[in-house]
Design a protein around this motif. Structure first.
Motif, mmCIF file in Angstrom:
data_model
loop_
_atom_site.group_PDB
_atom_site.id
_atom_site.type_symbol
_atom_site.label_atom_id
_atom_site.label_comp_id
_atom_site.label_asym_id
_atom_site.label_seq_id
_atom_site.Cartn_x
_atom_site.Cartn_y
_atom_site.Cartn_z
ATOM 1 N N TYR A 47 -1.305 18.234 2.549
ATOM 2 C CA TYR A 47 -0.045 18.169 2.960
ATOM 3 C C TYR A 47 0.692 17.192 3.356
ATOM 4 O O TYR A 47 0.082 16.549 4.006
ATOM 5 C CB TYR A 47 0.447 19.632 3.739
ATOM 6 C CG TYR A 47 -0.127 20.798 3.404
ATOM 7 C CD1 TYR A 47 -0.662 21.338 2.050
ATOM 8 C CD2 TYR A 47 -0.185 21.889 4.252
ATOM 9 C CE1 TYR A 47 -1.304 22.370 1.719
ATOM 10 C CE2 TYR A 47 -0.720 23.214 4.002
ATOM 11 C CZ TYR A 47 -1.346 23.221 2.744
ATOM 12 O OH TYR A 47 -1.936 24.492 2.317
ATOM 13 N N ARG A 48 2.121 16.825 2.867
ATOM 14 C CA ARG A 48 2.585 15.846 3.862
ATOM 15 C C ARG A 48 3.001 16.525 4.994
ATOM 16 O O ARG A 48 3.452 17.304 5.271
ATOM 17 C CB ARG A 48 3.841 15.629 2.921
ATOM 18 C CG ARG A 48 3.859 14.552 1.957
ATOM 19 C CD ARG A 48 5.196 14.554 0.866
ATOM 20 N NE ARG A 48 6.250 14.310 1.971
ATOM 21 C CZ ARG A 48 7.456 13.927 1.422
ATOM 22 N NH1 ARG A 48 7.380 14.052 -0.109
ATOM 23 N NH2 ARG A 48 8.577 13.972 2.027
ATOM 24 N N ALA A 49 3.006 15.490 5.949
ATOM 25 C CA ALA A 49 2.983 16.158 7.387
ATOM 26 C C ALA A 49 4.413 16.388 7.646
ATOM 27 O O ALA A 49 4.585 17.298 8.697
ATOM 28 C CB ALA A 49 2.794 14.747 8.599
ATOM 29 N N ASP A 50 5.328 15.752 6.932
ATOM 30 C CA ASP A 50 7.091 16.247 7.271
ATOM 31 C C ASP A 50 7.229 17.402 6.518
ATOM 32 O O ASP A 50 8.435 18.034 6.769
ATOM 33 C CB ASP A 50 7.598 15.103 6.854
ATOM 34 C CG ASP A 50 7.744 14.706 5.403
ATOM 35 O OD1 ASP A 50 6.642 14.948 4.691
ATOM 36 O OD2 ASP A 50 8.677 14.179 4.932
ATOM 37 N N LEU A 51 6.336 17.942 5.532
ATOM 38 C CA LEU A 51 6.431 19.003 4.857
ATOM 39 C C LEU A 51 5.585 20.263 5.261
ATOM 40 O O LEU A 51 6.058 21.482 5.041
ATOM 41 C CB LEU A 51 6.344 18.991 3.301
ATOM 42 C CG LEU A 51 7.369 17.743 2.703
ATOM 43 C CD1 LEU A 51 6.997 17.660 1.185
ATOM 44 C CD2 LEU A 51 8.968 17.870 2.827
ATOM 45 N N LYS A 52 4.492 20.117 5.677
ATOM 46 C CA LYS A 52 3.579 21.098 6.143
ATOM 47 C C LYS A 52 3.198 22.070 5.026
ATOM 48 O O LYS A 52 3.451 21.790 3.766
ATOM 49 C CB LYS A 52 4.074 21.519 7.437
ATOM 50 C CG LYS A 52 4.174 20.571 8.355
ATOM 51 C CD LYS A 52 4.520 20.874 9.765
ATOM 52 C CE LYS A 52 5.925 21.299 10.040
ATOM 53 N NZ LYS A 52 6.246 21.400 11.436
ATOM 54 N N CYS A 53 3.354 23.227 5.383
ATOM 55 C CA CYS A 53 3.018 24.299 4.398
ATOM 56 C C CYS A 53 4.448 25.076 4.151
ATOM 57 O O CYS A 53 4.516 26.420 3.428
ATOM 58 C CB CYS A 53 2.117 25.491 5.030
ATOM 59 S SG CYS A 53 2.547 26.103 6.381
#
Length: 270
Positions: A47-53
């Motif tokens: 996942y993108r760290a700024d979007l997460k799950c």
């Protein structure tokens, strides 16, 4: 932190003590430092760290929408929810639903889309603080989704079972609110058809809003006071006691509870 403080407050007076007082020690899946993002996770799927799950538009049942609207401190949630109501963005008597266009695309997602698609970002996600604007009244999917568990496979099974149970609870409670507010079983079934769609009409797939005529029909006389309706739905559920709640969920709901009671003693930190 006990589940009592992780679940919506409205459940504190009706859910079993064994569930509410369970204190999960989940260290592997954390929101502040996403375990599925780089560099922690080197797997192909990440996942993108700024979007997460949070690349998911959750369903908020009517009574939780009402809970948020009644909380004086939830000012950002008020702005978001009222915006959806004003735009007719699938604010329905069952609750706040993702637009059909979104649901269909999400349900036909490709491997690797989840956690990466910024255009799928949850509408209740605060990008500045990277946390949730409706956290204490979030829906079942967000409450029970764990990408990893400190209890291993048994832990993941527990969260899955809790998710099944809470989804059944959500459904029973939102339907009770609808019944008490004069919606017929046929109307309820029509409304539930807007949830978790895999297909949509050409009109639904072109727009994120519901036509006013359709919306008025679905609202059964409450169209001009949707916020008031959600607050009434909250009151219906808030006034339930444990006995009424267990009668409401019936044998199937109680069976799902028993599944949880059975797995709790098996949870061992790995």
């Amino acid at each position: 932190m006990m589940l009592k403080y992780q679940l919506p407050r409205i459940y504190e007076s009706i859910l079993p003590r064994e569930i509410l007082q369970f204190e999960p020690q989940e260290k592997k899946a954390t929101c502040d430092a996403c375990a599925m993002s780089r560099p922690q996770n080197k797997a192909k799927i990440h996942y993108r760290a700024d979007l997460k799950c949070c690349t998911f538009h959750p369903f908020l049942p009517n009574y939780l929408v009402g809970a948020l609207l009644k909380e004086e401190t939830s000012t950002e949630a008020h702005r978001l929810l009222r915006g959806k109501i004003e735009r007719r963005e699938y604010a329905l008597p069952i609750g706040m639903v993702a637009p059909v266009k979104y649901q269909v695309e999400f349900n036909h997602r490709d491997e690797g889309d989840f956690g990466q698609r910024e255009d799928w970002l949850c509408p209740y996600y605060n990008k500045q603080t990277q946390n949730c604007n409706v956290w204490r009244n979030r829906g079942v999917v967000c409450t029970t989704f764990f990408c990893k568990s400190s209890y291993g496979k048994t832990g993941l099974s527990f969260w899955e079972k809790l998710g099944s149970y809470l989804w059944y609870v959500e459904l029973a409670l939102l339907e009770e609110a609808l019944a008490m507010l004069d919606f017929s079983p046929r109307q309820v079934m029509t409304l539930l058809d807007y949830h978790n769609r895999h297909e949509g009409t050409s009109a639904e797939l072109k727009s994120n809003v519901i036509p006013e005529k359709t919306s008025r029909e679905l609202w059964n006389g409450y169209y001009d006071d949707q916020e008031g309706f959600y607050k009434k739905a909250y009151e219906v559920v808030a006034n339930l006691d444990k006995k009424s709640f267990h009668e409401l969920i019936g044998e199937q709901g109680q069976s799902l509870e028993e599944d949880l009671f059975a797995i709790l003693p098996r949870l061992k930190l790995s």
